[in-house]
Design an enzyme around this catalytic site. Structure first.
Site, short mmCIF file in Angstrom:
data_model
loop_
_atom_site.label_atom_id
_atom_site.label_comp_id
_atom_site.label_asym_id
_atom_site.label_seq_id
_atom_site.Cartn_x
_atom_site.Cartn_y
_atom_site.Cartn_z
NE ARG A 1 40.45 17.44 45.17
CZ ARG A 1 41.65 17.88 45.40
NH1 ARG A 1 41.95 19.12 45.13
NH2 ARG A 1 42.59 17.09 45.89
CG ASP B 1 41.82 13.54 45.89
OD1 ASP B 1 42.74 12.73 46.11
OD2 ASP B 1 41.56 14.51 46.63
CG ASN C 1 50.67 13.30 42.29
OD1 ASN C 1 49.84 13.29 41.39
ND2 ASN C 1 50.32 13.62 43.54
#
Ligand code: FPP
Length: 240
Positions: free
Chosen positions: A188, A21, A69
């Site tokens: 993440r 990300d 997405n």
């Protein structure tokens, strides 16, 4: 400087998963189009996948494109798909040298026929290698569970199972990740503190490490930091 994981002889997790990300923000900070962020993100992936291989990580799972997405612009989606196509062409070319096994988690039927063909070719030609990269492509954790439930329901309808035969292990066998051990560590980057529909079932006992760095800036030393943080955690799996 802290020693790297390999210098420190720290054991590495068998399976690491990453939500790649922060590509968009990385590009915005530089006044570049989002596609430049994804291209830089693909470079980070190459570096980290190589580093994982040298460390002896057996499974690396990356979130490359989610079921959500598709809401992005056609231009951005096309850019990500092109990057994946370029990468898979390279991977197929270098298959003998790198000996990495590829698996794809997600519904590939929504991808272009060319990309589907590359995914199938990469998967088939690498099936005997040990170190494994799992690409989550058109993947959603809830979607995966719905598909697993449908698969089991169909098998009940066809008389292969009775409803009460269902166990955790049996259900796990209907997931994209069948036969892959659950990730011990999920990373993440980008400062976001959520799981975003990633590996919902498989992450039940994973250690999450959230990091304040954008994915295109993420390097081997950041993976070392995440692994060191993982080793500081006391994993009890529900025990006392
Ligand atoms: C999330 O960042 C990233 C994606 C949705 C795409 C990830 C794709 C790649 C890294 C390239 C794929 C290719 C290979 C070879 C792995 P974001 O765009 O949501 O970032 P933002 O939150 O800063 O906008």
């Amino acid at each position: 400087m802290t020693p790297s994981v390999s210098e420190n002889k720290m054991p590495v997790p068998c399976h690491i998963a990453i939500i790649m990300d922060g590509n968009g923000r990385w590009a915005k900070k530089r006044g570049l189009p989002r596609s430049a962020g994804h291209a830089a993100g693909a470079e980070s992936f190459r570096k980290i996948a190589n580093y994982c291989r040298t460390l002896g990580v057996k499974y690396l799972t990356v979130y490359a494109f989610s079921t959500e997405n598709w809401k992005r612009s056609q231009e951005e989606i096309g850019g990500i798909m092109r990057l994946l196509g370029t990468y898979l062409n390279e991977a197929i070319r270098d298959m003998e040298k790198n000996r990495v096994r590829f698996r794809f988690f997600g519904d590939l039927t929504r991808l272009s026929p060319q990309l589907q063909k590359l995914c199938i070719e990469a998967q088939n030609r690498s099936k005997d290698y040990d170190v494994q990269v799992n690409f989550c492509l058109n993947y959603g954790g809830r979607d995966e569970l719905v598909r697993a439930a449908r698969g089991f329901a169909q098998d009940v309808k066809d008389g292969r199972y009775a409803p009460e035969d269902l166990t955790e292990d049996l259900l796990a066998g209907y997931l994209y990740s069948a036969d892959v051990p659950d990730p011990e560590l999920i990373i993440r980057p980008s400062g976001e503190l959520r799981t975003s529909n990633f590996l919902l079932w498989q992450s039940a006992y994973s250690e999450y490490v959230f990091m304040d760095i954008l994915w295109p800036d993420f390097g081997p030393e950041d993976l070392d930091r995440a692994i060191a943080e993982y080793h500081r955690r006391n994993r009890r799996f529900g025990g006392a």
